[in-house]
Scaffold this motif. Structure first.
Motif, PDB file in Angstrom:
ATOM      1  N   PRO A   1       0.802  -1.235   0.000  1.00 26.16           N
ATOM      2  CA  PRO A   1       0.000   0.000   0.000  1.00 26.16           C
ATOM      3  C   PRO A   1       0.825   1.270   0.000  1.00 26.16           C
ATOM      4  CG  PRO A   1      -0.948  -1.556   1.531  1.00 26.16           C
ATOM      5  CD  PRO A   1       0.352  -2.145   1.074  1.00 26.16           C
ATOM      6  N   ASN A   2       1.957   1.277   0.720  1.00 26.35           N
ATOM      7  CA  ASN A   2       2.785   2.481   0.721  1.00 26.35           C
ATOM      8  C   ASN A   2       3.332   2.766  -0.670  1.00 26.35           C
ATOM      9  OD1 ASN A   2       4.319  -0.006   1.546  1.00 26.35           O
ATOM     10  ND2 ASN A   2       6.054   1.341   1.171  1.00 26.35           N
ATOM     11  N   ASN A   3       3.630   1.722  -1.438  1.00 23.32           N
ATOM     12  CA  ASN A   3       4.073   1.917  -2.823  1.00 23.32           C
ATOM     13  C   ASN A   3       2.924   2.378  -3.713  1.00 23.32           C
ATOM     14  OD1 ASN A   3       5.637  -1.024  -1.979  1.00 23.32           O
ATOM     15  ND2 ASN A   3       6.873   0.766  -2.447  1.00 23.32           N
TER      16      ASN A   3
ATOM     17  N   GLY B   1       6.109   9.696  -7.580  1.00 21.59           N
ATOM     18  CA  GLY B   1       5.366   9.795  -6.329  1.00 21.59           C
ATOM     19  C   GLY B   1       6.126  10.529  -5.241  1.00 21.59           C
ATOM     20  N   ALA B   2       5.384  10.901  -4.201  1.00 22.26           N
ATOM     21  CA  ALA B   2       5.972  11.618  -3.063  1.00 22.26           C
ATOM     22  C   ALA B   2       5.272  11.199  -1.784  1.00 22.26           C
ATOM     23  CB  ALA B   2       5.858  13.132  -3.264  1.00 22.26           C
ATOM     24  N   GLU B   3       5.996  11.325  -0.681  1.00 21.14           N
ATOM     25  CA  GLU B   3       5.456  11.017   0.651  1.00 21.14           C
ATOM     26  C   GLU B   3       5.889  12.110   1.616  1.00 21.14           C
ATOM     27  OE1 GLU B   3       5.428   6.846   2.771  1.00 21.14           O
ATOM     28  OE2 GLU B   3       7.258   7.908   3.349  1.00 21.14           O
TER      29      GLU B   3
ATOM     30  N   ALA C   1       1.300  11.145  11.009  1.00 20.59           N
ATOM     31  CA  ALA C   1       0.920  10.247   9.916  1.00 20.59           C
ATOM     32  C   ALA C   1       1.702  10.583   8.649  1.00 20.59           C
ATOM     33  CB  ALA C   1      -0.579  10.355   9.660  1.00 20.59           C
ATOM     34  N   LYS C   2       1.818   9.587   7.764  1.00 24.59           N
ATOM     35  CA  LYS C   2       2.471   9.785   6.475  1.00 24.59           C
ATOM     36  C   LYS C   2       1.400   9.909   5.394  1.00 24.59           C
ATOM     37  CE  LYS C   2       6.693   7.135   7.473  1.00 24.59           C
ATOM     38  NZ  LYS C   2       6.372   6.791   8.874  1.00 24.59           N
TER      39      LYS C   2
ATOM     40  N   ALA D   1      -2.119   6.919   2.713  1.00 22.95           N
ATOM     41  CA  ALA D   1      -1.824   7.391   4.061  1.00 22.95           C
ATOM     42  C   ALA D   1      -1.401   6.204   4.909  1.00 22.95           C
ATOM     43  CB  ALA D   1      -3.038   8.076   4.687  1.00 22.95           C
ATOM     44  N   SER D   2      -0.456   6.445   5.784  1.00 20.10           N
ATOM     45  CA  SER D   2       0.003   5.432   6.727  1.00 20.10           C
ATOM     46  C   SER D   2      -0.206   5.996   8.120  1.00 20.10           C
ATOM     47  CB  SER D   2       1.474   5.104   6.472  1.00 20.10           C
ATOM     48  OG  SER D   2       1.889   3.992   7.216  1.00 20.10           O
TER      49      SER D   2
END
Length: 413
Positions: A37-39, A316-318, A333-334, A362-363
């Motif tokens: 999911p983060n990817n 992408g970006a985080e 949160a991320k 979102a994490s």
């Protein structure tokens, strides 16, 4: 641990996602992204984007960053809308999306991971009708084509540190599964009794293939880094068998007789793939990166169908607003976003298929270093002109990540 094992057992009873797609009749079906999911939330990048909090299934070299024992699982819901010339419809499907476990064997030197990911999915149901030539348009024919199934990757990956900033990795995939395709033909007309016949083909595959990875991390300052990654997967063959059956049906669809026409060994050649990724990171604050992947499908596939070379670009970006803020949960949160452009290997009406997606994620932190992971993708596949069908889809992925220090012997009771 008992609760986790119970959860794994329950999830293994859940069916993998087989979202319906008109175009999954080709080859091995719709090819699934091999990330977490983060990817997905970051536009599906991961080759050059390492993280210590999640399992990297796209570049095995990045497993070296997993200093915790990490367990990840998740579900996906896929909603699609179809539109084209005199065609419209919707479909919703959901199921298990991923299951993985990673742990350090020699922290900072060697980390390992294993799990399961859906490699491809087949799910379609199409109709066509017309008249049989040379019958004066008095005899009609109705065809109903269905497909179901897909392939799954059970993977075992390892990442190694060979120098302070240089990492290598290898991932072995055991790819297995079956694809069932059925064509039912109904013939009727003046002075012609109704006749229903089905042709059923069951393809089963199982074989091993490999993915190799390379990673490099360059420190720009105390908390800023440049990350590089590359992957290579050599061409390999999926060996299997195909069984063809002929089924006679009544007017109501009940089986009268099933005859096995024959069984033969088959082979599907997987393409040579190259991937490259790069990211810029400020530690515990933000990262931005991109991936480029190429797949040599024109020399792969099977003798029955031609394919294009495919290419995928993802950006992408985080961002974490304030990692150390103890007063605001939402600042810890991320949040992530990105997009991807994928030229698929399949050719329909002499046109290459394009899959474009916009992603968000979102994490959310939970107990300790664990998290609840969310990802959303809006995508569009194909187009509604030139005899094609446009698929507009929405994917929602809900996952959980458990990070802990397992397998450490207690020093005190």
């Amino acid at each position: 641990m008992k609760r986790i094992l119970t959860g794994i057992t329950c999830l293994l009873l859940v069916q993998f996602v087989h979202a319906q797609s008109i175009y999954s009749f080709q080859g091995l079906g719709s090819l699934n992204h091999q990330g977490m999911p983060n990817n997905i939330g970051m536009g599906e990048i991961g080759i050059g984007t390492p993280t210590i909090w999640h399992i990297n299934t796209q570049n095995p070299a990045n497993l070296i960053y997993n200093t915790f024992s990490t367990f990840q699982l998740g579900l996906e819901v896929d909603r699609r809308r179809f539109s084209g010339d005199d065609v419209s419809g919707t479909d919703t499907d959901g199921g298990l999306r991923f299951l993985g476990f990673a742990f350090p064997i020699m922290p900072g030197k060697w980390s390992s991971s294993f799990g399961i990911l859906p490699y491809s999915s087949v799910s379609y149901n199409t109709f066509s009708e017309g008249t049989i030539p040379d019958t004066g348009e008095t005899v009609s024919q109705l065809s109903n084509n269905r497909g179901d199934g897909g392939l799954t990757n059970f993977f075992w990956a390892n990442g190694f540190s060979i120098k302070k900033k240089l990492y290598v990795g290898v991932r072995a995939n055991y790819t297995f599964g079956s694809i069932e395709k059925t064509s039912t033909i109904s013939i009727s007309g003046e002075d012609v009794p109704v006749s229903n016949v089905s042709y059923q083909e069951l393809e089963s595959y199982s074989d091993i293939n490999f993915l190799f990875g390379l990673g490099y991390r360059h420190q720009l300052s105390e908390d800023r880094f440049l990350n590089f990654g590359a992957t290579y997967s050599p061409s390999s063959s999926l060996n299997g068998s195909s069984e063809l059956s002929l089924i006679r049906l009544t007017n109501t669809g009940r089986r009268i007789e099933t005859v096995t026409v024959g069984t033969e060994d088959i082979q599907f050649d997987l393409p040579t793939t190259f991937g490259y990724g790069m990211s810029y990171e400020k530690l515990n604050n933000y990262k931005i990166g991109f991936d480029i992947e190429s797949h040599g499908w024109n020399s792969a596939g099977s003798d029955a169908q031609e394919y294009n070379n495919s290419v995928k670009f993802a950006l992408g970006a985080e961002w974490t607003p304030d990692y150390d803020n103890v007063n605001s949960y939402w600042k810890r949160a991320k949040y992530s976003a990105g997009f991807n452009y994928h030229k698929l290997p399949y050719i329909v009406n002499n046109q290459a298929l394009i899959d474009f997606g916009i992603n968000f994620g979102a994490s959310l932190p939970v107990s300790g270093f664990s998290s609840l992971d969310l990802a959303f993708k809006w995508g569009q596949l194909g187009e509604s002109t030139n005899g094609l069908i446009k698929e507009t889809y929405y994917k929602v992925v809900i996952g959980a990540t458990i990070n802990d220090r397992w397998f450490i012997k207690r020093k005190y009771d």
